[in-house]
Design an enzyme around this catalytic site. Structure first.
Site: not given
Ligand SMILES: Cc1cc2nc3c(=O)[nH]c(=O)nc-3n(C[C@H](O)[C@H](O)[C@H](O)COP(=O)(O)OP(=O)(O)OC[C@H]3O[C@@H](n4cnc5c(N)ncnc54)[C@H](O)[C@@H]3O)c2cc1C
Length: 805
Positions: A498
Site C-alpha cells: 500500500e
Molecule cells: C506481500 C505483498 C502483498 C501485496 N498485495 C498487493 C495486492 O493485493 N494488490 C496489488 O496491486 N499490489 C499488491 N502489492 C504491491 C505493493 O502494494 C507495492 O506497491 C509494491 O510492492 C511496490 O513495488 P515494488 O515491491 O516493486 O517496489 P519498487 O517500486 O521497486 O520500490 C523499491 C524501493 O524504492 C522506493 N521508491 C520507489 N519510488 C520511490 C520514490 N519516488 N521516492 C523514494 N523512494 C521510492 C520504494 O519505497 C522501495 O523502497 C503487494 C506487495 C507485497 C510484497
C-alpha cells in the site's frame, strides 16, 4: 513622543498584527492611524508619508496591484510551477483534509481537537468483537497456519465466510455488516493478537478491492450481483494493480485492454481484449473474482474520439478461459494467500468495467480515492493491535524471566526497550482511534492515512525488534509457543505494501500535505493553470496576497515563540500536558514557515529534493501523532496513572520534530537561508531531550504488573485466559508470579536462605515442612512453577518434522 519610541511602537504593531494574521486592510488602517499620531508628535515627515503611500496604494488598490504586482508574479510562477502528471493530479485531488491541516497552518485549535467526538462501537459491533472475533481467535492456531498448512485451516476459512468477516464494509442492504471504520479497526487489532495471516486475510477484502470499489462506483446490476455474494463468501475478491514493471510507479502499468467486438457466452458483444501480468496480489490464488487495473485503448474509436482512455478497473471472474491464477508467492514465512496472475488476450464484455463503460479511464481516481480511506485502517490497525498485544506479553515476560537473580525487566537496559514498546503502543492505539474517527466523521483523509500507514508500520517494525531483543532466545526459537517471531519476520510486508514506506515518507506525506493542507498553494496552482486569464489573475491575486500575509505571520510567530520560549502560549489544560500544547503550537508555526521558505527557495525542485520533503513530512507527522495521543488522554478521562505513557509518547514525538527541523536546516541547500532559519527557529540550539531514564522506568514498571493503565494499554486484544491462548496464559502466569513473590520472600526470610526464584515447587516443599506457608500458598507456588517453565521454555522438534514436506 520621540522617533525611537514611535519606531518601536510601529515594529510592535506590525509584529502583533502579523502574529494575529490581520488582513491587509486592517494592517493599512492601523498603520495609517500610527502615521497620523506620528505626524501629530512631529516624528513622521512628509517623506515618510510619501514612502507609505508608494507602498500602501498599489497594495490596496486592486487594479494597480493586479496589473503591476500580481501579473508579473503570475507569469513567473507559471515558469517555476512543478509539472504534474494526470495520475499525480488525481492523487492530490483525492480525499479531504482534517485536523492535519490545522497543524500545517501554524495555529492549531486544540479545543477543536478535543471536541471531535470520541469514536464508539454500537451494540452490534461490540457483540461481534465479543462473539465471532473471540471465537475465530480461539480457532486459529498460528503455528499450524504458518508452518504446517501454509494457509488458514478450512474450518477458519469457513467460519470467516459464515460470519461475514469479509463484509465489514458492505452495506446492510446487501446483507453486509456495514461497520464503522473504528469497529473495523478494533476487529483487525484483535485478530492481529493471534495471527498476522488471519488479520491480513480479513483486512484485504475490507480494504481497497472489489467490495469497496463496487459500493462507490459499481452499476446497480454489478452491486446487486456481486455484493450479496461477497457477503456470503461465495465470491473471494482480490485486486490486481502491481505488475513486475510497475511497483511503486503503479500509474505506469503496462497491462492493457483493447476495445473490440467479440463473442462472449455465445453472443457477439462490444468488449475488450485484456492482457496482463500482475504479481504480489493478495488472495489471487484463491480468488473467484479479480479486480483488474489496466490501461484501456480504443484504436477503432468504438467508444468515441479518445484513443487512450487511461487506467480502468474491471471485475473479471477467475473461471473465465485464459485467466491464470493459483500459483503463490511466499511472503516472509507469513503465508497468507498471495500470488501472480496473468491473462493474454482475454475477451470480456465492456460491462465488466466497474461502473460500466462510462467509467472507462476513471480507474486511477477510483483507486486513490478508496486508498485515502483504506490506508488509514488495515495496516495501521494490524500494526497497533500487534504491538498492543506484544507490549503486554513483553511486560509480562520481563517480570517472569529472571537473570542475575532479578527480573530482567528491572534492568535499566531492558527498561529502555520496554518503554519504547509501551510508549509507542499507547500512541499507536491513539492514532488508529483518531484516524478511523475522522473517517467515521465523513472524511477521506489522504494525508492522515499516509501518515498513519508509514509511522505505525515503522513503529511496529521497531517495537517488534525491541520485543525480540528482550525475549532473547525465546524470541528466536520458533514453534507453537513463540508469539513474536512471525510478526518479526513479516514486519517488512507491511512496510512494502500500500505504498512502500520510503516512497510514502519521501514523497506522499509532504507532497500531498503541502498542496492539500496549505491554505493558499492549491488555489495558486489552480489559478496558474486556469485558461481564463482574467479569472486566473483575480484568483492568483487573492491567493498570493493571502499567502504573503500568512508567510509573514508565521515568521513573526516563530520569532516570538523562540524569544519567549513559547511559555506565554495558552493551552487547553494547565496541568502536566500544558507544555506539550505550547511546544506543538510553536512547531506548527515553524512548520508553516519552513514549508513556505522551502517552496519559495526551491520552487518546483522541492519535488525532487525528497529528503527536504521527508523531513517536512516528519514534522507534520509527529505533530499529528502527538495530537492523537493528547486526544486519547483527554477522551479517556485524563487518567493521571497513564501519564508515563503519554509523557513518553509526547517527549519522543517532540524530540523527533526537533531532530527533523535541525536536520532540515543543516541540509538546507541555501546556506544563507539556513543561517537565518537557525537564528529564528533554533536560536539556542536543540533543547528538547529524548524521554528521560526516569520516564522509561515509570513506563517499564507499569507494563510489568496488572494495573488499570496496563489494561487500557491492551484494551480490546485477545487475552482471554484459555489453555490454547498463549498470551492469555502469559497474563495468568504474570498474575500468579506476582502473587508468589511475597510467599517466596517469606520462605527465604524465615529460612534465612537466599534461594533462586526457580524450582518454586521445591520452595513450596521447604516452606510447608518448616510450617512457614499454608497448603494453599504451597499449591500456588507449585502450579506457578509449571506455568513459569512454560513461559521460559521454547519448543523443540524431531529433525524429520522440520524438513519441508
Ligand atoms: C506481500 C505483498 C502483498 C501485496 N498485495 C498487493 C495486492 O493485493 N494488490 C496489488 O496491486 N499490489 C499488491 N502489492 C504491491 C505493493 O502494494 C507495492 O506497491 C509494491 O510492492 C511496490 O513495488 P515494488 O515491491 O516493486 O517496489 P519498487 O517500486 O521497486 O520500490 C523499491 C524501493 O524504492 C522506493 N521508491 C520507489 N519510488 C520511490 C520514490 N519516488 N521516492 C523514494 N523512494 C521510492 C520504494 O519505497 C522501495 O523502497 C503487494 C506487495 C507485497 C510484497
Amino acid at each position: 513622543m520621540d522617533y525611537l519610541t514611535w519606531a518601536l511602537i510601529a515594529i510592535a504593531l506590525c509584529g502583533f498584527m502579523a502574529y494575529s494574521r490581520a488582513s491587509l486592510t486592517s494592517f493599512t488602517i492601523a498603520f495609517t492611524l500610527l502615521m497620523v499620531a506620528g505626524t501629530f508628535f512631529n516624528v513622521v515627515s512628509f517623506f515618510s508619508w510619501l514612502v507609505f503611500a508608494v507602498i500602501a496604494i498599489p497594495l490596496n488598490v486592486s487594479d494597480i496591484r493586479k496589473q503591476y504586482i500580481t501579473k508579473p508574479l503570475l507569469t513567473m510562477f507559471k515558469g517555476i510551477m512543478p509539472e504534474m502528471s494526470k495520475t499525480e493530479q488525481e492523487a492530490i485531488d483525492a480525499g479531504t483534509t482534517w485536523f492535519e491541516a490545522e497543524l500545517f497552518r501554524g495555529t492549531p485549535d486544540w479545543k477543536k481537537l478535543h471536541n471531535y467526538p470520541k469514536p464508539r462501537l454500537n451494540a452490534e459491533e461490540q457483540a461481534f468483537l465479543d462473539g465471532p472475533v473471540e471465537e475465530v481467535c480461539r480457532m486459529t492456531d498460528d503455528w499450524q497456519t504458518t508452518h504446517e498448512l501454509a494457509d488458514l485451516s478450512p474450518e477458519v476459512w469457513q467460519y470467516l465466510k459464515d460470519n461475514k468477516f469479509f463484509a465489514m464494509i458492505i452495506k446492510k442492504q446487501y446483507g453486509g455488516l456495514e461497520f464503522c471504520a473504528y469497529a473495523q479497526s478494533r476487529v483487525l487489532q484483535k485478530l492481529s493478537s493471534v495471527s498476522s495471516v488471519l488479520s491480513s486475510t480479513v483486512g484485504v477484502p475490507n480494504s481497497l478491492g472489489p467490495g469497496e470499489l463496487l459500493q462507490h462506483y459499481g452499476t446497480k446490476e454489478q452491486q446487486d450481483h456481486y455484493l450479496p455474494r461477497l457477503v456470503k463468501g461465495d465470491e473471494i475478491p482480490c485486486f490486481a494493480l502491481t505488475s513486475p514493471e510497475a511497483g511503486s510507479d503503479a500509474g505506469a502499468i503496462p497491462d492493457f485492454g483493447i476495445v473490440c467486438r467479440g463473442e462472449f457466452n455465445g453472443e457477439e458483444v462490444l468488449g475488450m481484449r485484456l492482457t496482463w501480468n500482475k504479481r504480489y496480489i493478495t488472495l489471487a490464488p484463491v480468488a473467484t473474482v479479480l479486480g483488474l487495473a489496466f490501461k484501456l485503448q480504443d484504436p477503432d474509436h468504438l467508444l468515441g474520439e479518445q484513443e487512450d482512455l487511461g487506467i480502468t478497473c474491471a471485475l473479471i471472474p477467475t473461471d473465465i478461459d485464459g485467466v491464470i491464477t493459483g500459483r503463490r508467492h511466499f511472503p516472509l514465512n507469513v503465508p497468507f494467500q498471495n500470488g501472480p496472475t496473468q491473462g493474454d488476450g482475454v475477451f470480456v464484455p465492456l460491462d465488466f468495467i466497474i461502473g460500466g463503460p462510462e467509467m472507462a479511464g476513471q480507474g486511477w481516481r477510483m483507486l486513490v480515492e478508496c486508498l485515502s480511506v483504506g490506508r488509514a485502517i488495515t495496516l495501521p490497525s494490524n500494526s497497533a493491535g500487534g504491538i498492543k498485544s506484544l507490549a503486554l506479553a513483553t511486560g509480562a515476560y520481563s517480570r517472569i524471566r529472571r537473570q542475575f537473580k532479578i527480573s530482567i525487566g528491572k534492568m535499566e537496559g531492558v527498561e529502555e526497550a520496554l518503554a519504547r514498546i509501551g510508549g509507542n503502543a499507547y500512541l499507536m492505539d491513539a492514532v488508529t482511534t483518531m484516524s478511523t474517527g475522522a473517517i467515521d466523521l465523513g472524511e477521506k483523509p489522504s494525508v492522515i492515512s499516509a501518515i498513519s500507514k508509514y509511522h505505525l508500520t515503522e513503529k511496529m517494525r521497531n517495537c517488534v525488534a525491541d520485543a525480540m531483543d528482550i525475549h532473547g532466545g525465546k524470541g528466536v526459537c520458533m514453534g507453537p509457543g513463540n508469539y513474536i517471531a512471525r510478526g518479526y519476520q513479516g514486519a517488512p510486508v507491511a512496510i512494502t505494501v500500500e505504498g512502500a514506506n520510503i516512497l510514502t515518507r519521501s514523497m506522499i506525506i509532504y507532497g500531498q500535505g503541502a498542496i492539500r493542507c496549505h491554505p493558499y498553494v492549491l488555489a495558486e496552482l489552480s489559478a496558474a493553470s486556469n485558461k481564463d486569464e482574467q479569472q486566473a489573475l483575480n484568483d492568483f491575486d487573492h491567493a498570493l496576497f493571502g499567502h504573503v500575509g500568512f508567510a509573514i505571520s508565521n515568521i513573526c510567530r516563530s520569532v516570538w515563540f523562540s524569544f519567549t520560549g513559547s511559555y506565554a502560549l495558552s493551552a487547553p489544560y494547565n496541568d502536566e500536558t500544558r507544555r506539550y500544547y505550547q511546544l506543538m503550537t510553536r512547531f506548527s508555526s515553524n512548520l508553516a514557515m519552513l514549508s513556505d521558505i522551502a517552496m519559495l527557495t526551491l520552487g518546483g525542485d522541492l519535488k525532487r529534493r525528497e529528503r527536504i520533503s521527508a523531513r517536512l513530512g516528519d514534522i507534520l507527522s509527529f505533530l499529528y501523532l502527538a495530537s492523537a495521543t493528547l486526544k486519547r488522554y483527554n477522551d479517556e478521562g485524563r487518567q493521571s496513572a497513564d501519564l508515563p505513557f503519554l509523557q513518553w509518547a509526547l517527549e519522543d514525538s517532540l524530540y523527533n520534530i526537533q531532530q527533523a527541523i535541525s536536520e532540515l536546516i543543516s541540509n538546507f541547500p541555501n546556506k544563507v537561508v539556513a543561517k537565518m532559519l537557525t537564528a529564528i527557529i533554533l536560536p539556542l540550539g536543540c533543547n528538547l531531550k529524548k524521554p528521560s531514564d526516569a520516564t522509561d522506568h515509570k513506563v517499564a514498571k507499569l507494563m510489568q504488573y496488572h494495573n488499570e493503565s496496563r489494561t487500557r494499554l491492551g484494551q480490546g486484544q485477545y487475552l482471554t485466559r484459555e489453555p490454547e491462548n498463549v498470551l492469555g496464559q502469559l497474563e495468568q502466569t504474570l498474575e500468579d508470579i506476582i502473587a508468589c513473590e511475597p510467599i517466596f520472600d517469606k520462605v527465604c526470610r524465615e529460612l534465612g536462605e537466599r534461594l533462586p526464584f526457580y524450582n518454586l515447587d521445591i520452595v513450596a516443599e521447604k516452606g510447608l515442612s518448616a510450617n512457614i506457608i499454608s497448603q494453599e500458598e504451597a499449591d500456588l507456588l507449585i502450579t506457578t512453577e509449571v506455568k513459569r517453565k512454560v513461559t521460559i521454555n521454547v519448543d523443540d522438534f524431531d529433525s524429520d518434522y522440520l524438513k519441508a514436506g
